[in-house]
Write an enzyme that holds these catalytic residues in place. Structure first.
Site, mmCIF file in Angstrom:
data_model
loop_
_atom_site.group_PDB
_atom_site.id
_atom_site.type_symbol
_atom_site.label_atom_id
_atom_site.label_comp_id
_atom_site.label_asym_id
_atom_site.label_seq_id
_atom_site.Cartn_x
_atom_site.Cartn_y
_atom_site.Cartn_z
ATOM 1 N N GLY A 188 0.751 -1.002 0.032
ATOM 2 C CA GLY A 188 -0.218 0.181 0.046
ATOM 3 C C GLY A 188 0.711 1.276 0.123
ATOM 4 O O GLY A 188 0.597 2.252 -0.809
ATOM 5 N N THR A 189 2.065 1.368 0.756
ATOM 6 C CA THR A 189 2.959 2.362 0.727
ATOM 7 C C THR A 189 3.417 2.332 -0.668
ATOM 8 O O THR A 189 3.683 3.703 -1.199
ATOM 9 C CB THR A 189 4.016 2.138 1.690
ATOM 10 O OG1 THR A 189 3.660 2.166 3.039
ATOM 11 C CG2 THR A 189 5.101 2.954 1.503
ATOM 12 N N ASN A 207 -5.641 5.320 9.810
ATOM 13 C CA ASN A 207 -4.924 4.389 10.248
ATOM 14 C C ASN A 207 -4.780 4.242 11.773
ATOM 15 O O ASN A 207 -4.609 3.062 12.365
ATOM 16 C CB ASN A 207 -3.551 4.067 9.478
ATOM 17 C CG ASN A 207 -2.939 5.156 9.661
ATOM 18 O OD1 ASN A 207 -3.183 6.053 9.260
ATOM 19 N ND2 ASN A 207 -1.448 4.761 10.196
ATOM 20 N N GLN A 224 -6.797 0.775 5.060
ATOM 21 C CA GLN A 224 -7.389 0.347 6.359
ATOM 22 C C GLN A 224 -8.679 0.237 6.253
ATOM 23 O O GLN A 224 -9.420 -0.511 6.431
ATOM 24 C CB GLN A 224 -7.091 1.299 7.336
ATOM 25 C CG GLN A 224 -5.845 1.447 7.767
ATOM 26 C CD GLN A 224 -5.331 0.212 8.726
ATOM 27 O OE1 GLN A 224 -6.161 -0.305 9.355
ATOM 28 N NE2 GLN A 224 -4.189 0.003 8.990
ATOM 29 N N GLY A 273 -2.154 -6.043 0.583
ATOM 30 C CA GLY A 273 -2.629 -7.348 0.849
ATOM 31 C C GLY A 273 -2.817 -7.601 2.307
ATOM 32 O O GLY A 273 -3.668 -8.387 2.732
ATOM 33 N N HIS A 274 -1.846 -7.391 3.096
ATOM 34 C CA HIS A 274 -1.799 -7.785 4.659
ATOM 35 C C HIS A 274 -2.619 -7.298 5.556
ATOM 36 O O HIS A 274 -2.793 -7.670 6.744
ATOM 37 C CB HIS A 274 -0.254 -7.799 4.885
ATOM 38 C CG HIS A 274 0.260 -6.186 5.356
ATOM 39 N ND1 HIS A 274 0.357 -6.128 6.710
ATOM 40 C CD2 HIS A 274 0.631 -5.383 4.456
ATOM 41 C CE1 HIS A 274 0.982 -4.536 6.598
ATOM 42 N NE2 HIS A 274 1.031 -4.310 5.514
ATOM 43 N N THR A 301 10.390 -8.228 -12.111
ATOM 44 C CA THR A 301 9.703 -9.521 -12.254
ATOM 45 C C THR A 301 8.409 -9.545 -11.206
ATOM 46 O O THR A 301 8.759 -9.226 -10.097
ATOM 47 C CB THR A 301 10.723 -10.733 -12.013
ATOM 48 O OG1 THR A 301 11.742 -10.549 -12.999
ATOM 49 C CG2 THR A 301 9.803 -11.869 -12.241
ATOM 50 N N CYS A 361 3.503 1.794 11.496
ATOM 51 C CA CYS A 361 4.773 2.410 10.783
ATOM 52 C C CYS A 361 5.256 3.639 11.385
ATOM 53 O O CYS A 361 6.444 3.976 10.691
ATOM 54 C CB CYS A 361 3.858 2.850 9.231
ATOM 55 S SG CYS A 361 3.201 1.683 8.386
#
Length: 382
Positions: free
Chosen positions: A70-71, A150, A178, A199-200, A236, A324
């Site tokens: 996301g960052t 967040n 979020q 994703g996380h 990649t 963060c």
């Protein structure tokens, strides 16, 4: 001792369906950019994941770019627009309570000659669209406002902002890392031009994210070295991460309405118990217009980090702020922007719920938290 996890705002447990999809993807050893059969098989799976993400957001697959987080999505959105549209203007508007990946990117752009306006927020951490409109100039090219904070969970008026900016032809980016998966979201209904997810935060893998870029919006790349992701994200592809993200996003979107209802109920139960049984507690953020999984509380006479460490000692994981920015020593920039003193900002604790949270977990947390606060406050008095 039973261990309980209440830090889903920092990261979430990889859900079974995602893990199974990622294990399957390990056998797809081909490079998605290669033209032979192994490469094409890998590409087919990657594009299927892109379709899942697009469908979950109400977008087209061509509007989805895969990133590393996301960052990175926030960085690409802001830097990409700034550099691409510099001939049109050099003014960018954001808020004082954004994620560091937005604030630090804007700070970097100031060194390149861009002018940044950081809008103030009210006591709940929400901006006034009227103040945003007053800040617009003929040189404004981008506005970046997060969907849900967040740290304190307050929701920004995204559709209203989007409507205002669309009339003026100014691009609008929102950090929905979020927000997505906790509340139903459709980019077409919102009217945003760029939107970031990770994703996380939705029981998916770490190290992968996505950026929605509305058709017709042009960006310059941030990295260089290949034609991947329409030339905007060379390197990649993280195939396993992308496939896992596709499954996680699809499931999160499908369950979003149910998730919102369940987490709102659990959050309400937790706040009702804490506010009733523990004195000297104050809710940070809006009481209603907030992310359903977020509860940020200030406890008088104790530091949030001390409470966090004591909870960890008894098997409960929470946070004293954003993952963060924690550990830096400075008080939360979000709470400071909301008008709190340094002392008040240091007294706050962030509790974030998730898929695995139960009513029993809530009750255990309240019980252990009450005992810890009594002990910590008694030490101060003595």
């Amino acid at each position: 001792m039973e261990h309980l996890y209440f830090d889903h705002g920092a990261t979430t447990l990889l859900r079974r369906e995602v893990k199974e999809a990622m294990i399957y993807s390990m056998d797809l050893f081909g490079n998605p950019s290669s033209l032979h059969d192994e490469g094409m098989r890998a590409k087919d799976e990657m594009e299927a994941a892109r379709e899942r993400v697009a469908g979950a957001l109400g977008a087209s697959p061509r509007e989805i770019l895969f990133t590393g987080s996301g960052t990175e999505s926030n960085n690409l959105a802001i830097l990409g627009v700034a550099r691409r549209h510099r001939n049109r203007g050099n003014h960018i508007i954001t808020t004082q309570v954004e994620h560091p990946s937005v604030l630090e990117t804007c700070r970097f752009l100031e060194k390149e000659g861009f002018r940044i306006t950081r809008l103030p927020v009210d006591d709940y951490g929400i901006i006034d669209p009227i103040e945003l409109e007053k800040s617009l100039t003929p040189h404004t090219i981008l506005v970046s406002v997060m969907a849900g904070n967040n740290e304190v969970g307050s929701l920004m008026p995204i559709p209203a902002i989007a409507s205002l900016l669309r009339e003026k032809g100014i691009l609008f980016h929102t950090d929905a890392v979020q927000y997505f998966g906790k509340v139903p979201l459709d980019v077409a209904n919102w009217g945003v031009d760029l939107l970031s997810i990770g994703g996380h935060k939705i029981n998916g893998p770490k190290g992968v994210g996505a950026l929605f870029v509305r058709k017709g919006v042009r960006l310059d790349p941030v990295f260089f070295g290949g034609g991947h992701e329409r030339g905007l994200r060379p390197g990649t592809h993280n195939l396993s991460g992308i496939i896992g993200l596709g499954v996680a996003v699809q499931l999160a979107a499908k369950e979003a309405a149910e998730t919102e209802t369940r987490l709102t109920r659990l959050r309400g139960r937790l706040w009702d118990q804490i506010s009733r049984e523990i004195d000297g507690t104050h809710l940070n953020g809006h009481p209603v217009k907030r992310l359903p999984h977020n509860l940020n509380i200030r406890f008088e006479r104790v530091e949030g980090q001390a409470v966090m460490l004591e909870l960890n000692r008894v098997g409960i994981a929470v946070s004293s702020g954003s993952a963060c920015s924690s550990g830096k020593g400075a008080p939360s920039h979000v709470l400071k922007a909301m008008g709190q003193s340094d002392e008040e900002a240091y007294q706050s604790l962030r509790i974030t719920l998730g898929r695995e949270t139960t009513e029993k977990d809530i009750d255990i947390l309240t019980y252990r938290l009450q005992k810890i606060l009594v002990a910590l406050r008694s030490r101060i008095r003595s």
